[in-house]
Scaffold this motif. Sequence first.
Motif, PDB file in Angstrom:
ATOM      1  N   ALA B 118       0.846  -1.200   0.000  1.00 18.49           N
ATOM      2  CA  ALA B 118       0.000   0.000   0.000  1.00 18.49           C
ATOM      3  C   ALA B 118       0.882   1.251   0.000  1.00 18.49           C
ATOM      4  N   ARG B 119       0.200   2.445  -0.006  1.00 22.41           N
ATOM      5  CA  ARG B 119       0.957   3.699   0.084  1.00 22.41           C
ATOM      6  C   ARG B 119       1.543   3.818   1.486  1.00 22.41           C
ATOM      7  N   ARG B 120       2.789   4.306   1.568  1.00 16.14           N
ATOM      8  CA  ARG B 120       3.469   4.288   2.855  1.00 16.14           C
ATOM      9  C   ARG B 120       4.005   5.676   3.227  1.00 16.14           C
ATOM     10  N   VAL B 121       3.677   6.116   4.430  1.00 14.48           N
ATOM     11  CA  VAL B 121       4.204   7.388   4.936  1.00 14.48           C
ATOM     12  C   VAL B 121       4.884   7.134   6.276  1.00 14.48           C
ATOM     13  N   GLY B 122       6.104   7.643   6.419  1.00 16.20           N
ATOM     14  CA  GLY B 122       6.812   7.519   7.700  1.00 16.20           C
ATOM     15  C   GLY B 122       6.545   8.731   8.570  1.00 16.20           C
ATOM     16  N   ALA B 145      -4.038   7.053   8.317  1.00 16.25           N
ATOM     17  CA  ALA B 145      -4.548   5.689   8.341  1.00 16.25           C
ATOM     18  C   ALA B 145      -5.981   5.646   7.836  1.00 16.25           C
ATOM     19  N   SER B 146      -6.754   6.707   8.114  1.00 12.16           N
ATOM     20  CA  SER B 146      -8.139   6.672   7.640  1.00 12.16           C
ATOM     21  C   SER B 146      -8.205   6.890   6.127  1.00 12.16           C
ATOM     22  N   GLN B 147      -7.095   7.304   5.508  1.00 10.36           N
ATOM     23  CA  GLN B 147      -7.017   7.356   4.039  1.00 10.36           C
ATOM     24  C   GLN B 147      -6.377   6.076   3.489  1.00 10.36           C
ATOM     25  N   GLU B 148      -6.315   5.053   4.314  1.00 11.88           N
ATOM     26  CA  GLU B 148      -5.739   3.758   3.933  1.00 11.88           C
ATOM     27  C   GLU B 148      -4.255   3.847   3.576  1.00 11.88           C
ATOM     28  N   VAL B 149      -3.593   4.833   4.143  1.00 17.94           N
ATOM     29  CA  VAL B 149      -2.148   4.930   3.997  1.00 17.94           C
ATOM     30  C   VAL B 149      -1.521   4.123   5.137  1.00 17.94           C
TER      31      VAL B 149
END
Lengths: 506, 374
Positions: B118-122, B145-149
């Motif tokens: 999935a899309r990943r943000v640190g 997380a609520s944007q499925e990131v």
Amino acid sequence: MFASISSAVLFGAEGHPVSVEVHVDKGLPAFTVVGLPDESVRESRDRARAAVMSSGATWTSHRITVSLAPSHGRKTGSGLDLAIAIGVLIASGEIPAESVRNLAFIGELGLDGSLRPVRGVAPMAGAIGELDLVVPVGCAAEARLVALGQTRLVAHLSELIGVLVGEAPWPDHEPDPVLSDPEPVPDLADVRGQPLARGALEVAAAGAHHTLLVGPPGSGKTMLASRLHGLLPALDRDRALEVTMVHSAAGAALPPTGLLRQPPFRAPHHTSSSAALVGGGSNTLRPGEVSLSHCGVLFLDEVAEFGPKVLNGLREPLEEGVIRISRSGIHAVLPADFLLIAAMNPCPCGGGAPGACRCGDAALNRYLQRLSGPLIDRFDLRVNVHRPDVDEFLDNSPGESTAAVKERVVAARELAWVRQGGVNSALAPNVLDQFAPLEPSARLLLRHEMEHDRLSGRGYHRIRRVARTIADLRPVPSEKVSEQDVALAIHLRTSIGRALQIGRAA
Amino acid sequence: MIPAAGYVAALAGFDRMTTARLTSLLAGRTPEEGYAIATGEARAAGPVASLFRRDPELAERWRADGVRRTAERSWQECLDADVSVVLPGDPDFPAQLLDDPRCPAVLFVRGDLSVLDARRVGIVGTRNATQRGRETAAKFGYELASQEVVVVSGLARGIDGSAHRGALAVDGSRPVAIVGNGPDRPYPKQNAELWNEVAERGALISEWPPGTQPDAFRFPLRNRILAALVEVLVVVESRERGGSLITAREAAERGVDLFAVPGSLQSRASAGANQLLRDGAAPATDVTDVLVALGLDQRRAGRSRFDSRPRPRGDEVGLLETCRAEPRTIEALVLLHDMTLGDVAMSVARLERSGWLRETGGWFEAVDEWADLA
């Protein structure tokens, strides 16, 4: 030939009468002292002999035995010098024996015959009873405070011999009457801003609450602490005498009038040993800092840097108001009823605003663990002190002066005295409802704190006592403790350290 | 029969083992051969031989480690801790790491690596964070997380933990954690529950086998893996020389988009983040900024949570407003509002009771609706 001379020795902060019995008779020339003298008393022999010879009197070449009665209990200190010298002179027939009837002698001799002051004259004079007391000039004020009989001041042994053989009247060494100018106490007006810390000092003084100041370096903790004793009411005659006795016994400086009327302030360094703090020493049992701050303030700066043993030694005196010291063969009870104020940094790096601390958890834990839980628990007030901001600092209007705050403190103390016959910090839990009833909203606030685990049973009682003091300090004191009083009391008992290891609950 | 991964697991736990040493031990050999060379059973050659020549003591230590850490025992440890051992050749080894200049020789994983598709943000930051910083981390974690990131962080105290807590508050979210010690050893201990939850719902990744202690030198190494795995990195709060700056540098080297949350000039906790902004990182004032960088639809962002706290009244409103700007001491409040100590104490106590303010070390900070996740 035989002579018996009255004198006294010091033991902790108490004087004990001693009869110096001297026997001079034929035999090989010798000079022995019996009756458990310690090294300082044995040295008296040499001082006494030299002083007598320097004064122009003759030292007997017979055998001399000195007995210090009662023979049990170790005698210590150089205060017996004078009595031994006079005893030898009487026993060898240089002075008539009847001349020393009703006289007692305390003083150290110099080799030239001069008399030197010794420590602890006040308690020793108390032990002499109704006899007239001969002391060195330097001890005049102390001796006069306590002595029941006349106090005779002597500067040199030759003067005294002249008086005793009837050649001269008692010399007149009256010290210049000193204008009793009490030592200046640092004034609270010097403190800029810091309303919380000022309020805490006022509460601490009014209710005799032990106080811990927590703040970064430069926030003025030491400045604040050294202004606490100025807020306490002056000592009444009985307490002043008690305090003076202890100071005299420790050889601490006394005011020119001899009587300590202001509550003492003691600030031992954090490297102090346990014996220095609670008192002791092998033979002498010198009063420690806790006794010297009796009826006054004991200030422990950088309290976390004190040795853990030293700090734990404070727990008994904090609990009982006295310190009992026992060594082999010696036991003493010294007064130690003091108001404790301690200061520390919130963490090893000094801390500051949230986010400024650089300490790791482990370092912080180590730092906070140096204060044991039971000791932390003794502090009714735990106050965060902050660096004043620039505006406060540059604001030139002085804060309230010590005199103004002291007035409120004295009034609050009187109120407590009339109500329960003691200070608020001594209120027992079972009388809190009687003497410190809560308003409903105040009860609600305490309930909330307890429900959120921020207040333990012990903390609950402490906060109620502090709230009582806060209510007593209001312009119009109310019988009931209000929500505001409790809220402030809670703020004055804050958590310590960023990580809340020691929460308000403790 | 012990699988090849067992030998790697054993080797990774050797004394003074580094990624580079492990890589050269395994280069062109099977793990079994590498293990035999390390323990001295087989002749070393090439770089390993010169390593032993330079440091004879190392050979000694590794021989002793061979007795302590047999492949069998190490494999059993991994099975017991429910940790899978993933090697670069394995199909689920993260593709992002394969062409990394310092690709780890092995990963120890609790959970499921497929979440990395999935899309990943640190989200990273200081361990000594302010309340405000932790709230921001929780808010970003929740909203991303609520944007499925997938929220990737380090599970440390402070910002990291709050980011994870925020992400986990969204049903069905699958956060990823990169840790610097054994994946079975929650560190710091107070985050133990958080570790297990991340491992259950997402993935918990480490370069080190079960049982490894949290040594200081392992954390910068962990940061490079984190930087390599994310598409966007957000630094919430960092000190002048914080570990998050290492992560940021590693991210910059790998071409990862870098965001920093601006902080007060007075706050030491934000000094590093502000420095990043000066050096060219993009400011993240809102989660939308991050979503735009990911090219995601940002109109659904900022789904706020219901705030159930009683509204402040009277004096409390002003006091709360003052504390919102920056943390204040009670003394500053007394002076700024010209109120009595008792009045301020009471109002502040009420605000604290209803959850609007929080006290730390005598300072009062306004608490926003993210506080319970921070």
